[in-house]
Design a protein around this motif. Structure first.
Motif, short mmCIF file in Angstrom:
data_model
loop_
_atom_site.label_atom_id
_atom_site.label_comp_id
_atom_site.label_asym_id
_atom_site.label_seq_id
_atom_site.Cartn_x
_atom_site.Cartn_y
_atom_site.Cartn_z
N THR A 129 -15.45 44.28 -7.59
CA THR A 129 -15.30 43.54 -6.33
C THR A 129 -16.02 44.23 -5.18
OG1 THR A 129 -13.17 44.58 -5.87
CG2 THR A 129 -13.14 42.42 -6.96
N GLN A 130 -16.22 45.53 -5.27
CA GLN A 130 -16.94 46.22 -4.20
C GLN A 130 -18.36 45.68 -4.08
OE1 GLN A 130 -16.34 50.43 -5.13
NE2 GLN A 130 -15.27 50.54 -3.16
N LEU A 131 -19.01 45.42 -5.20
CA LEU A 131 -20.34 44.84 -5.20
C LEU A 131 -20.31 43.43 -4.64
CD1 LEU A 131 -23.34 44.88 -5.94
CD2 LEU A 131 -22.69 44.12 -8.22
N LEU A 132 -19.36 42.62 -5.11
CA LEU A 132 -19.25 41.25 -4.63
C LEU A 132 -18.90 41.20 -3.14
CD1 LEU A 132 -17.31 39.63 -7.61
CD2 LEU A 132 -19.76 39.51 -7.14
N ASP A 133 -18.06 42.11 -2.70
CA ASP A 133 -17.68 42.15 -1.29
C ASP A 133 -18.86 42.50 -0.39
OD1 ASP A 133 -15.07 41.45 -1.81
OD2 ASP A 133 -14.26 43.46 -1.57
N ALA A 134 -19.83 43.23 -0.92
CA ALA A 134 -20.99 43.66 -0.13
C ALA A 134 -22.10 42.60 -0.06
CB ALA A 134 -21.56 44.94 -0.71
N LEU A 135 -22.02 41.56 -0.89
CA LEU A 135 -23.06 40.53 -0.90
C LEU A 135 -23.03 39.67 0.35
CD1 LEU A 135 -22.79 39.18 -4.57
CD2 LEU A 135 -24.58 40.65 -3.62
N ASN A 136 -24.22 39.23 0.78
CA ASN A 136 -24.31 38.26 1.88
C ASN A 136 -24.17 36.83 1.36
OD1 ASN A 136 -24.75 40.14 3.92
ND2 ASN A 136 -26.92 40.26 3.45
N THR A 137 -24.19 36.67 0.05
CA THR A 137 -24.03 35.38 -0.60
C THR A 137 -22.55 35.12 -0.86
OG1 THR A 137 -26.16 35.64 -1.70
CG2 THR A 137 -24.65 34.02 -2.65
N ALA A 138 -22.10 33.91 -0.55
CA ALA A 138 -20.69 33.55 -0.77
C ALA A 138 -20.43 33.45 -2.28
CB ALA A 138 -20.37 32.23 -0.09
N VAL A 139 -19.36 34.11 -2.72
CA VAL A 139 -18.95 34.08 -4.13
C VAL A 139 -17.50 33.61 -4.19
CG1 VAL A 139 -18.53 35.44 -6.22
CG2 VAL A 139 -20.49 35.99 -4.73
N VAL A 140 -17.27 32.56 -5.00
CA VAL A 140 -15.93 32.00 -5.17
C VAL A 140 -15.63 32.00 -6.66
CG1 VAL A 140 -14.51 29.94 -4.86
CG2 VAL A 140 -16.22 30.53 -3.14
N LEU A 141 -14.50 32.55 -7.05
CA LEU A 141 -14.09 32.58 -8.45
C LEU A 141 -12.83 31.73 -8.60
CD1 LEU A 141 -14.32 33.79 -11.32
CD2 LEU A 141 -12.89 35.67 -10.52
N LEU A 142 -12.92 30.74 -9.51
CA LEU A 142 -11.81 29.81 -9.74
C LEU A 142 -11.31 29.94 -11.16
CD1 LEU A 142 -13.58 26.67 -8.21
CD2 LEU A 142 -12.05 28.26 -7.04
N ASP A 143 -10.04 29.55 -11.38
CA ASP A 143 -9.53 29.51 -12.75
C ASP A 143 -9.80 28.11 -13.33
OD1 ASP A 143 -7.53 27.77 -11.79
OD2 ASP A 143 -5.94 29.26 -11.95
N ARG A 144 -9.32 27.85 -14.51
CA ARG A 144 -9.57 26.56 -15.18
C ARG A 144 -8.96 25.37 -14.45
NH1 ARG A 144 -12.03 25.79 -19.25
NH2 ARG A 144 -12.73 27.24 -20.80
N ASN A 145 -7.98 25.63 -13.60
CA ASN A 145 -7.34 24.55 -12.83
C ASN A 145 -7.91 24.44 -11.42
OD1 ASN A 145 -5.47 23.86 -14.91
ND2 ASN A 145 -4.37 25.74 -14.42
N LEU A 146 -9.06 25.10 -11.21
CA LEU A 146 -9.76 25.11 -9.92
C LEU A 146 -8.96 25.79 -8.82
CD1 LEU A 146 -11.37 21.55 -9.92
CD2 LEU A 146 -12.27 23.68 -10.88
N ARG A 147 -8.07 26.67 -9.23
CA ARG A 147 -7.30 27.44 -8.24
C ARG A 147 -8.07 28.72 -7.91
NH1 ARG A 147 -3.16 24.78 -6.97
NH2 ARG A 147 -2.04 23.50 -8.46
N LEU A 148 -8.07 29.07 -6.66
CA LEU A 148 -8.83 30.21 -6.18
C LEU A 148 -8.27 31.53 -6.69
CD1 LEU A 148 -11.11 31.11 -4.28
CD2 LEU A 148 -9.38 31.33 -2.51
#
Length: 84
Positions: free
Chosen positions: A13-32
């Motif tokens: 998550t440290q790498l993802l947190d540093a990105l300028n690109t928005a990253v969204v991870l969802l489960d199979r039920n589209l829950r965040l």
């Protein structure tokens, strides 16, 4: 893999947190499950407030739900550049 931003140094998550690109991870039920700070800024939400909620409901994009479900079914990547 379980992603939370409060993991120790060197966690993915440290790498993802540093990105300028928005990253969204969802489960199979589209829950965040996770969103990085760039996504928080883009969608004007706090990950702590919306974690576990259905993503199409959070961003108020009803048509997004069917496209996300199609991507899940086909196991294809999904990129959306514009929301209604």
């Amino acid at each position: 893999m379980h992603l939370t931003s409060d993991q120790g140094q060197g966690h993915p998550t440290q790498l993802l947190d540093a990105l300028n690109t928005a990253v969204v991870l969802l489960d199979r039920n589209l829950r965040l499950k996770y969103l990085n700070p760039a996504a928080e800024n883009l969608f004007e939400v706090s990950r702590r407030q919306v974690k576990g909620q259905c993503w199409p409901d959070v961003v108020h994009a009803a048509s997004l739900k069917s496209r996300l479900m199609d991507a899940l079914e086909t196991q294809a990547p999904f990129t959306e550049r514009e929301l209604e």
